[in-house]
Every structure is written in C-alpha cells, then in structure tokens.
Design a protein around this motif. Structure first.
Motif, mmCIF file in Angstrom:
data_model
loop_
_atom_site.group_PDB
_atom_site.id
_atom_site.type_symbol
_atom_site.label_atom_id
_atom_site.label_comp_id
_atom_site.label_asym_id
_atom_site.label_seq_id
_atom_site.Cartn_x
_atom_site.Cartn_y
_atom_site.Cartn_z
ATOM 1 N N MET A 169 1.168 6.544 -6.928
ATOM 2 C CA MET A 169 0.037 7.423 -7.183
ATOM 3 C C MET A 169 0.492 8.879 -7.134
ATOM 4 O O MET A 169 0.194 9.682 -8.023
ATOM 5 N N ALA A 170 1.260 9.204 -6.094
ATOM 6 C CA ALA A 170 1.750 10.580 -5.958
ATOM 7 C C ALA A 170 2.656 10.920 -7.138
ATOM 8 O O ALA A 170 2.553 12.010 -7.725
ATOM 9 N N VAL A 186 -7.924 5.785 -5.656
ATOM 10 C CA VAL A 186 -8.104 5.860 -4.203
ATOM 11 C C VAL A 186 -8.582 4.525 -3.636
ATOM 12 O O VAL A 186 -9.155 4.471 -2.551
ATOM 13 N N HIS A 231 0.812 -1.227 0.000
ATOM 14 C CA HIS A 231 0.000 0.000 0.000
ATOM 15 C C HIS A 231 0.842 1.273 0.000
ATOM 16 O O HIS A 231 0.443 2.290 -0.530
ATOM 17 N N TRP A 232 2.052 1.183 0.593
ATOM 18 C CA TRP A 232 2.914 2.367 0.524
ATOM 19 C C TRP A 232 3.405 2.570 -0.904
ATOM 20 O O TRP A 232 3.536 3.685 -1.396
ATOM 21 N N LEU A 242 0.716 4.118 -2.936
ATOM 22 C CA LEU A 242 0.599 5.540 -2.593
ATOM 23 C C LEU A 242 1.707 6.357 -3.254
ATOM 24 O O LEU A 242 1.464 7.424 -3.823
ATOM 25 N N ARG A 287 -6.966 1.716 -2.627
ATOM 26 C CA ARG A 287 -6.296 0.949 -1.576
ATOM 27 C C ARG A 287 -6.794 1.264 -0.165
ATOM 28 O O ARG A 287 -7.156 0.364 0.590
ATOM 29 N N PRO A 288 -6.822 2.531 0.230
ATOM 30 C CA PRO A 288 -7.322 2.785 1.588
ATOM 31 C C PRO A 288 -8.740 2.273 1.794
ATOM 32 O O PRO A 288 -9.064 1.724 2.861
#
Ligand code: ASP
Length: 518
Positions: free
Chosen positions: A11-12, A479, A4-5, A8, A481-482
């Motif tokens: 994604m960023a 969005v 998940h990191w 993220l 994953r969270p």
C-alpha cells in the motif's frame, strides 16, 4: 512475512509510486468539451464521448449536450466560505478555470435554461503522459476487482447452505436454534444501529475528497418504503438472482431456505446434498484464499491508480472513515455486548473476556472467523466451561452467519460512500435508502464467509443494489486490513458471548466459572 505487513508495504509503495506519477508526469485537466463564443454566450460545440460530462445523469439523458450554453462554473460547492461561482462569458473563461484546476477536482457547470448545475469531475487528457503510465495499473486493478466480484455468488451460496444444513446434523432446529438465530439477528441489528448513528453524526463521507467520479447514473432503487425492501428479497426466478451481483438479498434468502430444507429431506438425499455443498464450499474457499492472497498486488495497483489520478487528498477522508468504524466497533464490543452478558446472561464481562483471550488474539491476527473457530471452540468449552452441546451448536454456525463487526462495517462503509455521492452527484440518501442499507448490511454479514476481506467483497453487492458505482469499495480496500482485524475480533467476541448467554438461558451452571444465580 505476515500478510498484513505485506499489504501495508504494498500500500505504501503504491501510494509512493502514485505520488511520483502525480508529481512528475504531465496531465492536463480535461472535461472533453469544445466550446465556441457566440453572441449570446459560450456554446458547447461538441463533446468527447469519453468525457464524464457526456455520460448520462439520473434522468438518463447526457449531462451536457452540444448546443447548450454554459453560464457559469461553480467551484467548491457545498464548502461554506470557499464556494465560488465564476461567470463564463468567453471560451477563455472556461480555459482559465481548467488551468487552475487539478485532475480529480469537481466542478459544477451552470447551463442556461437548466434549474440545477451539473457536476463534472475533471479528468486527465486521455493519452497524456501520466494517463499512459497509469494504464497498466488500471488494468491490474480492474482484473482484481472482477476476480473479487466473481467470488460473490458461489461463496455466499455454498457457505450459507453448508452452514444452515450442517446445523446439528439433522437434529431439529428447535428451541436452541430459535434462541441462537434470535441472538444472531438481534446483536447484528444492534451493531448496525450503532454504526448507523455514528455515521450519521460524524458524516465522514459528506464533502470528502475521494477523487471518485461522481456517479453518472444512480438508479434510485430504494426510493420505496420498507415493505418493498422485503418484497424484493423474494426472487421470482433464482437464476436471474444468481446472475446479478446486486440481487444478493435474493440469493441469501434462497440459500437460507434451501439449507433449511436440506435438513428436512429424507435420506440418502439429505446427506448427499449436504456433502455436495460442503465440498463445493471447500473448493470455493480454496479459490477465495488464493484470490485474496493477491490483495497486496491489487492494493498496489489501486493505490497507484487513485493517487496517480487524484493525489493524497483521499487519505484524510479515509482516516475519518476508519475512526468512525473503529469507534462503532468499540461501542458495540465494550458496551453493548458486555451489557447483554451482564444483564441477560448474568456473567461478568471482564471474566468472560479473560477466558476468550486466545480466541480474540487469533481473530485479530488472522482476520478470519473460520480459521479462529477451533481456537474459539476450545476457549468457550474449556476456559469458559460451556457445554459441548451448546458450543458445537452456536459457534460453527456463528462463524459464518453471526458477524456483528462485519454488519456494522458494511453499514458505515456504504453510508460513507453514499454520503460522498450525495454531495458530489445527484444521489439522494433518503430514509428508504438507509433502511435498505440496514437490511442489506445484516444480509451481507450473514452472507460473508469467515475469511479475510469477505466483508469488503459483500459491500460491492450493497453498492450495486443501491445503484452506486463499486469503485468506491475499491478505494476502501486501501484501508481494509486493519479494519478487518478489528471487525473479525468483534465477530468472534459476539459468537462467544452468544454461546455464554445461551448456555446460561439453557440452565448451564458454571459458565466462566461463575455459578448460575439462584
Ligand atoms: N474477516 C471477517 C471474518 O472472518 C469477515 C469480514 O471480512 O468482514 O469474520
């Protein structure tokens, strides 16, 4: 690095790169329409076939046609106070509107003689600098989406057949089976209704700036009533159901029956079939895990594409959507399920929650009900003191079939996108459509495998079934994953509550260390 990191981070990076493209690469606004001034007004001379304006509308005819006369352009439609109608008297007026617009903006064109204005998304000039730079990212994003879609039918088929045919290894479904299914279906429906209410109250999709092309062609499939939804569930030909991702309801219907009748077949066929599907399922899982491990790259490509084409506006809309889903999950897991635990099972929700701690934490960090299964079985049996018989009946099947969090998420996600398409396009979010979504959300949650992002993949089938473009779901991937972590936790929580409640109704004494009343 934890996946998940990584997601993220990618994604960023994607958003950043898309932002750089957006800021530094040239992309003139374009609708692909050439016009000429005539005595009566501005007439469309020709239309580029790549233009969104040349695509078909609901009725199947092109939105704009050569020879038609443009009377006015409406901007910001549906936004009270900001709406402006700009009369188009000369070709220069149209150029003027375009020069003031951005790629991704939506305008409505009023055509003389048509009673409704047509919506056209402003595209970027094909072949412009930014378009060329975005091309490789579009390519990766498209391949990634195709891979996800490829998984749908085989995963759904093998996971349901394996789940249902494995129940009790030949033991009859019987009373325990009936109760278990009753619990699965009723809690999933409760979750879906919670989501439905919230998404209709908050309306995260209405007027959202998602930068998606308004759909050109909506098949108003679910215009019919509730009975039609059920009638369409029964396939006339299973192979044609397998060949269309929009017919998932039929695939699930067939798989449930097939799995059930495997348990009724005589030996050696029963074991042979069960083992065959189990093996096929294992292979599909390996394949799915591999494809899903590519998510960071898919997300990167998608974000470069979306942000590069339309900028950052969509993040605001996505934030409202995330909040809506999260709110629904909180209501379901902290209010609805605890009430059931307390009043149907006579169990203290707080104590049960404490006993389930390890399972919930595993679900949150893996985003996978299947991976959490060993931990949740241990928690329910050892910490929760539910009998092995009930645990081994309710949990394994629940891990693939009972997904309250996923069901709620499907409903909110699809209606969010449908609300968006209803404001920008000609899609109509009728009651019939909402009923269809409710039924499909339940089916999708049954069909979703207990692995990360399975719910998102299933969403593609609901969108296709509604006649909406699946690009919307690709956007939600940004969005996902969270939300996946949260909904998986709710899925596992609901399975465990089911085990406790069913154990209680079966007369088991010491659930969660609390003696049965009386
Ligand atoms: N990740 C979820 C689960 O394993 C499924 C989903 O994607 O909704 O329970």
């Amino acid at each position: 690095m934890k996946i998940h990191w990584k997601i993220l981070l990618f994604m960023a990076a994607g958003a950043l790169l898309g932002g750089v493209f957006q800021a530094f690469l040239d992309a003139p606004a374009w609708i692909g329409v050439t016009v000429e001034d005539t005595e009566t007004g501005v007439r469309i001379k020709s239309l580029d076939s790549r233009s969104p304006a040349a695509k078909a509308d609901v009725a199947g005819s092109a939105k704009l046609k050569p020879g038609e006369q443009i009377a006015a352009i409406i901007r910001n439609r549906g936004k009270p106070g900001q709406e402006e109608a700009i009369p188009v008297r000369t070709a220069g007026d149209l150029d003027d509107v375009l020069s003031r617009s951005q790629v991704g903006d939506l305008i409505w064109i009023e055509v003389a003689g048509k009673d409704r204005p047509v919506s056209v998304n402003i595209a970027m000039q094909p072949g412009c600098q930014r378009d060329r730079w975005l091309e490789p990212f579009r390519f990766v994003a498209d391949i990634f989406l195709a891979l996800l879609k490829m998984l749908i039918v085989p995963v759904v088929l093998t996971s349901i057949i394996t789940g249902v045919s494995g129940v009790g290894s030949g033991r009859d479904f019987g009373r325990l089976g009936g109760k278990t299914f009753g619990y699965y279906v009723s809690t999933s429906f409760l979750a879906i209704f919670t989501g439905l209410i919230l998404v209709n109250v908050i309306r995260p999709g209405t007027g959202a700036e998602l930068g998606l092309t308004p759909s050109d062609k909506f098949e108003q499939v679910a215009e019919q009533g509730i009975f039609d939804v059920f009638r369409r569930m029964v396939p006339e030909n299973v192979f044609s159901a397998f060949s269309a991702n929009g017919q998932m309801l039929q695939v699930i219907f067939f798989a449930l029956l097939f799995g059930f009748f495997i348990t009724r077949a005589p030996e050696p066929h029963r074991t042979r079939m069960r083992e065959f599907f189990q093996s096929a399922f294992e292979v599909m899982m390996k394949m799915a895990v591999f494809i899903l491990s590519l998510i960071p790259y898919g997300v990167l490509a998608l974000l470069v594409k979306v942000v590069g084409e339309t900028g950052f506006g969509m993040f605001r809309a996505l934030a409202v959507y995330v909040v809506t889903v999260a709110l629904g999950l909180i209501v379901h897991s902290c209010v609805v399920l605890p009430l059931l635990l307390r009043f149907v099972g006579g169990i203290s929700p707080w104590q049960w929650f404490k006993a389930m701690g390890p399972a919930l934490m595993t679900a949150f960090s893996t985003s996978s009900s299947s991976m959490t299964l060993p931990v949740s079985m241990e928690a329910v049996e050892k910490r929760g003191k539910v009998s092995n018989k009930t645990t081994s009946f309710v949990l394994p099947l629940g891990a693939t079939i009972n997904m309250d969090g996923t069901a709620l998420y499907e409903c909110v996600g699809v209606i969010f996108l449908a609300q968006f398409y209803a404001t920008v396009g000609d899609f109509q979010l009728t009651v019939g459509n909402q009923v269809f979504v409710v039924v499909m959300a339940l089916m999708a949650s049954i069909g979703a495998a207990g692995i990360p992002s399975a719910g998102l993949v299933m969403m593609l089938t609901i969108l296709t079934g509604l006649g909406l473009p699946v690009e919307g779901a690709a956007l939600l991937l940004a969005v996902d994953r969270p939300l996946d972590m949260m909904r998986t936790m709710v899925n596992v929580w609901s399975d465990s509550c089911g085990a406790a409640i069913i154990a209680r109704t079966e007369g088991e004494g010491q659930v969660a260390g609390i003696p049965a009343p009386g």
